[in-house]
Design a protein around this motif. Structure first.
Motif, PDB file in Angstrom:
ATOM      1  N   UNK A   1       0.819  -1.210   0.000  1.00 30.36           N
ATOM      2  CA  UNK A   1       0.000   0.000   0.000  1.00 30.36           C
ATOM      3  C   UNK A   1       0.856   1.264   0.000  1.00 30.36           C
ATOM      4  N   UNK A   2       2.097   1.129   0.465  1.00 26.94           N
ATOM      5  CA  UNK A   2       3.036   2.261   0.462  1.00 26.94           C
ATOM      6  C   UNK A   2       3.985   2.211  -0.729  1.00 26.94           C
ATOM      7  N   UNK A   3       3.632   1.377  -1.743  1.00 28.21           N
ATOM      8  CA  UNK A   3       4.408   1.268  -2.983  1.00 28.21           C
ATOM      9  C   UNK A   3       5.756   0.575  -2.780  1.00 28.21           C
ATOM     10  N   UNK A   4       5.835  -0.266  -1.759  1.00 27.00           N
ATOM     11  CA  UNK A   4       7.020  -1.094  -1.575  1.00 27.00           C
ATOM     12  C   UNK A   4       6.753  -2.508  -2.062  1.00 27.00           C
ATOM     13  N   UNK A   5       7.806  -3.245  -2.350  1.00 25.72           N
ATOM     14  CA  UNK A   5       7.701  -4.662  -2.712  1.00 25.72           C
ATOM     15  C   UNK A   5       8.155  -5.475  -1.502  1.00 25.72           C
ATOM     16  N   UNK A   6       7.330  -6.421  -1.066  1.00 24.95           N
ATOM     17  CA  UNK A   6       7.612  -7.110   0.195  1.00 24.95           C
ATOM     18  C   UNK A   6       7.406  -8.610   0.065  1.00 24.95           C
ATOM     19  N   UNK A   7       8.059  -9.354   0.971  1.00 23.15           N
ATOM     20  CA  UNK A   7       7.911 -10.806   1.021  1.00 23.15           C
ATOM     21  C   UNK A   7       8.476 -11.318   2.337  1.00 23.15           C
ATOM     22  N   UNK A   8       8.221 -12.591   2.595  1.00 22.50           N
ATOM     23  CA  UNK A   8       8.853 -13.237   3.734  1.00 22.50           C
ATOM     24  C   UNK A   8      10.354 -13.321   3.485  1.00 22.50           C
ATOM     25  N   UNK A   9      11.122 -13.468   4.561  1.00 22.61           N
ATOM     26  CA  UNK A   9      12.568 -13.634   4.437  1.00 22.61           C
ATOM     27  C   UNK A   9      12.970 -14.957   5.068  1.00 22.61           C
ATOM     28  N   UNK A  10      13.780 -15.720   4.358  1.00 25.06           N
ATOM     29  CA  UNK A  10      14.200 -17.011   4.879  1.00 25.06           C
ATOM     30  C   UNK A  10      13.106 -18.046   4.749  1.00 25.06           C
ATOM     31  N   UNK A  11      13.075 -18.968   5.688  1.00 24.04           N
ATOM     32  CA  UNK A  11      12.128 -20.085   5.601  1.00 24.04           C
ATOM     33  C   UNK A  11      10.693 -19.667   5.867  1.00 24.04           C
ATOM     34  N   UNK A  12      10.481 -18.454   6.417  1.00 25.48           N
ATOM     35  CA  UNK A  12       9.121 -18.028   6.743  1.00 25.48           C
ATOM     36  C   UNK A  12       8.641 -18.712   8.003  1.00 25.48           C
ATOM     37  N   UNK A  13       7.319 -18.856   8.106  1.00 29.92           N
ATOM     38  CA  UNK A  13       6.757 -19.489   9.300  1.00 29.92           C
ATOM     39  C   UNK A  13       6.848 -18.607  10.532  1.00 29.92           C
ATOM     40  N   UNK A  14       7.203 -17.340  10.344  1.00 27.28           N
ATOM     41  CA  UNK A  14       7.453 -16.412  11.446  1.00 27.28           C
ATOM     42  C   UNK A  14       8.676 -15.584  11.107  1.00 27.28           C
ATOM     43  N   UNK A  15       9.407 -15.147  12.101  1.00 24.73           N
ATOM     44  CA  UNK A  15      10.619 -14.353  11.915  1.00 24.73           C
ATOM     45  C   UNK A  15      10.349 -13.080  11.120  1.00 24.73           C
ATOM     46  N   UNK A  16      11.123 -12.844  10.051  1.00 24.15           N
ATOM     47  CA  UNK A  16      11.140 -11.523   9.423  1.00 24.15           C
ATOM     48  C   UNK A  16      10.512 -11.488   8.033  1.00 24.15           C
TER      49      UNK A  16
END
Length: 370
Positions: A320-335
């Motif tokens: 919504x702020x015009x950034x591209x985002x995704x999970x980092x690493x294995x996901x399931x939590x963290x960053x």
């Protein structure tokens, strides 16, 4: 004698080194396969290892790791421990391997006190998913090489740390080791681990860390000047080893779907790397978004929750702020990570994170100088 007190008394000849933590930007899961690419960054949060020679006994001390959880499972009636999330096992593996290498070079073994101080696992127990096991492996080997006066290149340091880490973890790409050794932004392609297992029986350790490893590629990247990286932590720690295991079990049942994921991930990362080479933020963002979709597909394919509800909220608010985002690493939590243009005002985005319980980690990319 308490090693903490001993090391704080101002003795001379202390050797102190540090290794940075890491975050995956893209290419997760696919990178565990030989030759498949990922992009990572090293961060200005460190594991510091201090070595002090001792005349009588040696010790290992860390205030962060003195109380660490153990995981175990049943094999029949036997209790089998899983050491992959316990940093002390990586430290011991790094010590064993470095001392084996030192002995090959004719060095006399000594006693020493080893102190580990980690900024990657906070004293109150928070685990941010910044690659503490990789950083502690790299820092321990680096410190002991200085202690035994062994001159090694970054390539050799990577290989020693990769072997030591693989001896404990068993799976994974070793990209986190590469980030910790080389620093900055890197494109990493994983080596042939089957070849390594075979080569360890055929080559001396000295020879093994000098020869080229099949498929291994590590390339330093320069980000566009208008690229800003934001990192959000969801407050829910995840185990990379266990998530990779869980995905591996499920994808064995759907090989065609997994092969499609691998093919698309490789193509996506090749385009993203070109975005760095051509300094195109828009291309990098486009492929970040596509890599997120690929990971969502893999999660559905394997019935493993890679993108948790809070990570999804992190990503959607960034979009919504015009950034591209995704999970980092294995996901399931963290960053989760956000790649956004420098000029964009992110106050509203960060306010929405705070309200949702997402903590912005005020970290920056770290360049390794030595």
């Amino acid at each position: 004698m308490n090693v903490k007190n001993y090391l704080s008394k101002g003795h001379d000849f202390l050797i102190t080194v540090k290794a940075p933590g890491k975050l995956y930007i893209a290419g997760e899961y696919a990178v565990v396969e030989t030759g498949y690419p990922a992009i990572l960054v090293a961060l200005n949060q460190f594991v510091t290892v201090t070595v002090q020679e001792s005349n009588d006994y040696g010790s290992i001390y860390s205030k962060q790791y003195q109380e660490n959880s153990l995981f175990w499972k049943r094999e029949g009636n036997n209790m089998v421990f899983d050491n992959r999330d316990n940093p002390f096992h990586y430290i011991l593996s790094a010590i064993r391997l470095t001392e084996s290498y030192a002995q090959l070079l004719g060095k006399q073994m000594k006693c020493y006190h080893l102190k580990i101080d980690s900024e990657l696992d906070s004293p109150d127990g928070k685990k941010y998913g910044l690659g503490s096991s990789a950083a502690v492996t790299v820092a321990t080997i680096k410190a002991l090489c200085r202690f035994y006066q062994l001159s090694i290149s970054k390539d050799q340091l990577f290989k020693l740390a990769a072997i030591a880490h693989l001896d404990i973890q068993g799976n994974g790409s070793l990209g986190d080791i590469a980030a910790s050794v080389y620093g900055g932004w890197i494109a990493y392609r994983s080596f042939d681990r089957k070849w390594l297992r075979s080569a360890r029986h055929q080559l001396s350790l000295k020879k093994l860390i000098s020869v080229a490893w099949p498929q291994l590629q590590i390339e330093l990247l320069t980000p566009p000047k208008n690229l800003k990286l934001l990192i959000g932590w969801t407050g829910s720690p995840a185990s990379t080893s266990h998530l990779v295991d869980a995905v591996g079990v499920k994808i064995a049942e759907n090989k065609a779907g997994y092969q499609h994921f691998l093919h698309e991930s490789k193509a996506c990362l090749k385009r993203m790397i070109k975005g760095f080479q051509s300094q195109s933020l828009l291309l990098i963002q486009k492929e970040i978004r596509y890599n997120r979709k690929l990971l969502q597909t893999l999660g559905n394919l394997s019935n493993v929750q890679i993108e948790t509800p809070l990570l999804r909220q992190l990503c959607e608010s960034a979009e919504q702020s015009h950034g591209a985002a995704k999970t980092s690493g294995a996901g399931g939590g963290d960053c989760g990570i956000v790649v956004i243009e420098q000029q964009i005002d992110t106050h509203d985005l960060l306010d929405s994170w705070e309200k949702a319980g997402i903590e912005q980690l005020d970290l920056h990319v770290h360049q390794v100088i030595d």
